[in-house]
Design a protein around this motif. Structure first.
Motif, mmCIF file in Angstrom:
data_model
loop_
_atom_site.group_PDB
_atom_site.id
_atom_site.type_symbol
_atom_site.label_atom_id
_atom_site.label_comp_id
_atom_site.label_asym_id
_atom_site.label_seq_id
_atom_site.Cartn_x
_atom_site.Cartn_y
_atom_site.Cartn_z
ATOM 1 N N ASP A 36 3.170 6.080 -2.482
ATOM 2 C CA ASP A 36 4.340 6.863 -2.879
ATOM 3 C C ASP A 36 4.355 7.110 -4.384
ATOM 4 O OD1 ASP A 36 5.132 6.917 -0.267
ATOM 5 O OD2 ASP A 36 6.580 5.276 -0.451
ATOM 6 N N TYR A 37 3.964 6.083 -5.153
ATOM 7 C CA TYR A 37 3.933 6.233 -6.609
ATOM 8 C C TYR A 37 2.902 7.287 -7.030
ATOM 9 C CZ TYR A 37 3.161 5.067 -11.523
ATOM 10 O OH TYR A 37 3.014 5.136 -12.888
ATOM 11 N N ALA A 38 1.715 7.234 -6.395
ATOM 12 C CA ALA A 38 0.671 8.211 -6.717
ATOM 13 C C ALA A 38 1.108 9.620 -6.327
ATOM 14 C CB ALA A 38 -0.625 7.837 -6.002
ATOM 15 N N CYS A 39 1.823 9.737 -5.204
ATOM 16 C CA CYS A 39 2.307 11.050 -4.774
ATOM 17 C C CYS A 39 3.300 11.619 -5.776
ATOM 18 C CB CYS A 39 2.947 10.952 -3.387
ATOM 19 S SG CYS A 39 1.756 10.782 -2.036
ATOM 20 N N LYS A 40 4.172 10.757 -6.319
ATOM 21 C CA LYS A 40 5.149 11.229 -7.306
ATOM 22 C C LYS A 40 4.450 11.746 -8.562
ATOM 23 C CE LYS A 40 8.923 8.232 -5.777
ATOM 24 N NZ LYS A 40 9.800 7.075 -6.121
ATOM 25 N N GLU A 89 0.827 -1.207 0.000
ATOM 26 C CA GLU A 89 0.000 0.000 0.000
ATOM 27 C C GLU A 89 0.860 1.255 0.000
ATOM 28 O OE1 GLU A 89 -3.538 2.017 2.732
ATOM 29 O OE2 GLU A 89 -2.221 0.475 3.557
ATOM 30 N N LYS A 90 1.940 1.223 0.801
ATOM 31 C CA LYS A 90 2.839 2.367 0.870
ATOM 32 C C LYS A 90 3.515 2.622 -0.475
ATOM 33 C CE LYS A 90 4.940 5.487 3.502
ATOM 34 N NZ LYS A 90 5.735 6.179 2.480
ATOM 35 N N THR A 101 1.171 11.739 5.534
ATOM 36 C CA THR A 101 1.188 12.378 4.211
ATOM 37 C C THR A 101 2.488 12.036 3.497
ATOM 38 O OG1 THR A 101 2.283 14.436 4.912
ATOM 39 C CG2 THR A 101 -0.102 14.314 5.216
ATOM 40 N N GLY A 102 2.609 12.511 2.282
ATOM 41 C CA GLY A 102 3.846 12.283 1.540
ATOM 42 C C GLY A 102 4.904 13.319 1.838
ATOM 43 N N GLN A 103 4.634 14.207 2.806
ATOM 44 C CA GLN A 103 5.545 15.303 3.120
ATOM 45 C C GLN A 103 6.234 15.074 4.463
ATOM 46 O OE1 GLN A 103 6.479 18.308 1.416
ATOM 47 N NE2 GLN A 103 7.954 18.082 3.059
ATOM 48 N N SER A 104 7.526 15.181 4.474
ATOM 49 C CA SER A 104 8.285 15.117 5.719
ATOM 50 C C SER A 104 8.508 16.541 6.221
ATOM 51 C CB SER A 104 9.635 14.423 5.482
ATOM 52 O OG SER A 104 10.410 14.436 6.659
#
Length: 481
Positions: free
Chosen positions: A20-24, A15-16, A129-132
């Motif tokens: 991550d792929y969708a976020c990119k 799932e992760k 979220t995809g943001q650190s």
């Protein structure tokens, strides 16, 4: 052998990977869309006023991750001002209001920080979220957003003093409560034993709405805070209320508080305000003066039956008959407190007031929620977590908490980042990603390096040169062994 078990995969990690792929993909689409918008602004700008000076890279933090993009920088050619450089894209989409953080990410941060610490908020945002983001990054967002809220309130004050501010909502009755909460100062702000500062908070609402059998909530809450004097705080409170309500249509105000000196300044100016001393603080003062026997029962009973004169006679008699100075001092202190707030001892519902009809779905109930509301607004987050604050830093966070309780936090963030999308870009945010023809040909500052032809093109070709050309084209890799 079961082929399904040969290559095991954990559903959590899978799932992760998809996330991550969708976020990119989303990051790339957002980048292309921003740069397309920047080109539109470049074409439509006033070329005599804004002189193009190239492109500069920057980065915006979003829910999908960091979006790096390039936007044009312009020199302002205005003879009346000093040399100045601006980014039209940054101003247009509101990055100068809340920093290089997307509105959705700001809202997630603001929502989290009202409940948890800066470090915990950073951890939650980074994991969900995809943001650190770091603790300092969270602090920067809170201070920036808090400053914008304060600036907006200051603007309300200016307009209200000029009688140019009038809200659209019309109601006949407004309920108000106010109190102060002392929170601990950070060490570097302490001096001469002054280890805390007071956050003043006022809550206004339109009545009580039943949400379940015998369960009620305050309707239309508006919460305001400040660390200024009582007079300055009152100006801020009235200005914020004036931005929401048509105050001329409000003919009855019911004000509940503990009777503090600065709080009285919030209602002394207005004859339409009916002051009520907070029942919790009345009972607290009575209990602190207890001398034993049936004292509590007698005082509480007279107060409940609105026998105010009889109660003061009883208290005076008790003060004259006690045997110790300490007991007398406690009773005298209670008498002084109650007499200084005598006009608020009888609950507003027992005064025979002609109260207007409330809007449909709302009812009248006894006031006395000031302490609980102050706990929700300030104490829960800023006092009971062993935290310490700078006065301004604590105020900025309190501004966010007040907006959240007022259910206006999301609206405020949207107003700071709202802009008009060009017609041909509406609904086409994903086109630059899905269509190669729409993708920008240049990234960054527009420099892609030098382009040269394939080696040995147009020359005599030997077997060695042919092998090298095939290798550069990705065919028949050279083997060295």
């Amino acid at each position: 052998m079961n082929i399904l078990t040969e290559n095991k995969e954990n559903i959590k990690s899978l799932e992760k990977k998809f996330y991550d792929y969708a976020c990119k993909l989303a990051v790339k689409a957002f980048k292309n869309w921003l740069q397309e918008l920047d080109r539109e602004l470049m074409k439509s700008r006033d070329k005599e006023l804004f002189r193009h000076k190239g492109h500069r890279k920057t980065c915006i933090k979003t829910l999908m991750g960091e979006v790096e993009y390039s936007r044009a920088v312009y020199q302002v050619m205005d003879n009346e001002c000093e040399k100045k450089f601006v980014y039209l894209l940054d101003e247009y989409v509101g990055f100068e209001n809340i920093g290089f953080v997307s509105a959705n990410l700001v809202e997630r941060i603001a929502d989290n920080i009202c409940e948890t610490s800066y470090a915990e908020t950073a951890k939650n945002i980074s994991s969900l979220t995809g943001q650190s983001i770091s603790r300092q990054g969270v602090w920067n967002v809170v201070q920036k957003l808090g400053s914008q809220i304060e600036r907006q309130e200051n603007r309300y004050i200016e307009l209200n003093e000029k009688h140019q501010l009038q809200g659209e909502k019309e109601i006949a009755v407004l309920f108000e409560e106010a109190d102060g909460v002392f929170v601990r100062k950070q060490k570097r702000y302490r001096h001469k034993g002054n280890n805390s500062f007071e956050l003043k908070v006022a809550i206004a609402h339109e009545g009580w709405r039943e949400t379940a059998p015998k369960r009620f909530e305050l309707a239309g809450k508006t919460v305001v805070c400040d660390i200024a004097s009582g007079t300055a705080f009152n100006k801020r409170k009235e200005a914020v209320l004036a931005s929401k309500y048509n105050l001329d249509e409000i003919n009855t105000r019911i004000f509940n508080s503990d009777g503090g000196l600065w709080i009285k300044k919030l209602h002394d100016y207005n004859d339409e305000v009916h002051f009520q001393l907070d029942p919790f603080h009345i009972q607290k003062a009575i209990r602190s003066s207890d001398i034993g026997g049936d004292y509590l029962k007698q005082v509480t009973g007279m107060l409940r039956e609105s026998k105010i004169d009889e109660m003061f006679e009883y208290l005076d008699a008790v003060a004259n008959s006690v045997e110790t100075e300490n007991a007398e001092e406690k009773v005298r202190s209670l008498i002084s407190y109650l007499k200084s707030n005598r006009e608020g001892l009888i609950p507003y519902q027992k005064r025979g007031l002609e109260l207007p009809k409330l809007p449909e779905g709302l009812v009248y109930k006894g006031m006395g929620n000031a302490e609980h509301n102050m706990y929700l607004a300030v104490a829960k987050r800023m006092k009971h977590q062993s935290a310490s604050w700078s006065p301004q830093g604590g105020l900025k966070l309190c501004k966010l908490i007040c907006q959240k309780i007022s259910n206006t936090l999301s609206e405020t963030i949207e107003n700071l980042t709202t802009f008009e999308i060009p017609e041909h870009l509406k609904g086409n945010a994903l086109k630059p990603l899905l269509s190669a023809a729409k993708a920008p040909k240049k990234d960054g500052k527009g420099y892609e390096g030098k382009h040269t032809a394939m080696p040995f093109v147009g020359c005599a070709v030997s077997n060695g040169r042919k092998e090298i050309m095939n290798w550069l084209k990705g065919r028949n890799p050279i083997s060295y062994f």
